[in-house]
Design an enzyme around this catalytic site. Sequence first.
Site, short mmCIF file in Angstrom:
data_model
loop_
_atom_site.label_atom_id
_atom_site.label_comp_id
_atom_site.label_asym_id
_atom_site.label_seq_id
_atom_site.Cartn_x
_atom_site.Cartn_y
_atom_site.Cartn_z
N ILE A 1 6.51 66.44 29.07
CA ILE A 1 7.46 65.98 28.06
C ILE A 1 8.88 66.06 28.62
O ILE A 1 9.70 65.16 28.41
CB ILE A 1 7.35 66.80 26.77
N ASP A 2 9.18 67.12 29.34
CA ASP A 2 10.49 67.23 29.99
C ASP A 2 10.72 66.06 30.94
O ASP A 2 11.79 65.43 30.93
CB ASP A 2 10.58 68.54 30.77
N TRP A 3 9.75 65.80 31.79
CA TRP A 3 9.92 64.72 32.76
C TRP A 3 10.02 63.37 32.07
O TRP A 3 10.84 62.52 32.45
CB TRP A 3 8.75 64.73 33.76
N ASP A 22 8.99 72.58 26.52
CA ASP A 22 7.92 71.58 26.63
C ASP A 22 6.64 71.97 25.91
O ASP A 22 6.10 71.18 25.13
CB ASP A 22 7.67 71.32 28.12
N GLY A 47 13.48 63.21 30.44
CA GLY A 47 14.53 63.06 31.45
C GLY A 47 14.55 61.67 32.05
O GLY A 47 15.63 61.11 32.32
#
Length: 394
Positions: free
Chosen positions: A161-163, A133, A166
Amino acid sequence: MRPFEDIDVLDLTQSIAGPVSTQFLGLLGANVVKVEPPGGDAFRGLLDGAMFASVNLSDKRSVCLDLKTEDGQQAARDLAAEADVVVESFRPGVLSKFGLDYETVSETNDDVVYLSLTGFGQDGPYSEWPAYDPVIQAMSGLMSTIGYEDRPPVRIGASVIDWGTGTLAAFLVASAIHEREQTGEGDHIDVNLFEVAVAWMGYWIAHYTGTGEVAERQGQGFAGLAPNEVFHAADDEPFYLCVVNNDLYERLCRAIDRQDLLEDDRYETNEKRWEYKDALVADLEAEFAEYDRADLCELLAEAGVPAGPVRTVDELVEDDPHVAAREFLTESHNVYRDTPVKTAAAPFRTGDGRPELDDRPPERGEHTRTVLEGLGYEGDQIERMLAAAELDGE
């Protein structure tokens, strides 16, 4: 709302973005089998296990397989052959070595919904690069806009960014499942952290390409807008005030009974408020120091002015009345530390209320034997595979 109760998901992901996507699918009823390497998901121990405890709920089942062995590869292929959905987060080309790439899986599972979640996508000059991220925050231009102009750029202190990636991945899988019901056809979806982050920079890209001006770090505020930053109420308690147009500025001045600030020529437009920002901030800080923070934020909210307290994590957990009233914290368990914890609940409600996350993520390989038996494996083969996955006969 559990539309995916008959959907089997094979989760070949680690870290955060992939597990977030499959956790959302699990919340919607999907049966998620998470395949981990012998040492477990690389993020099981990060932040003393807190990350894993927040993104691997919704009744995921953990299976440990050693993909360096033929037994492990075959078990993974068997799971993929039966899955409605495969979600993977390997670098492009890696899974082809194990017969788990989309082309191979779709030969025996022709309507599979297969999502590849990577740092940079399936092709392009960066496609082989590893990415987490903060690296994506840097490369997308996002980090260049965060912090103060006279200091180095800083990262956002959560894996946004990950969330975001996802969540988008879960939406895309859900959409592909719906399309499959109409057409009978599966799909291969390519989603990646970099493009999500660049998409989030869309208006700064449009601003640059339209004006030639490059976004600069503005500290707590936003270029061209004032007052729009952190202020302080009595006892130096911080809150954020966001005024983006003349209407909101008028509401602010009337709410705090400062007609003089509304009539001051220096502050009559956004452009002038930005030009005389330092004077305006000083005037407002002196006024706000007379208010209790909670009373002031409520006063401004009632006037239609966006404002809210700057919370620390402990304040959010212990003292935020909205979090409490909405029952937005849920019980989980940190399996790395073997301690009960709380984490954020599902961030939505339906007509059935807020979906419940289960109260603990799986132990490493906790369901390996059960899943292998379900595939028809038995006896010495299971014992051999448990040993290869370092599960000590679990």
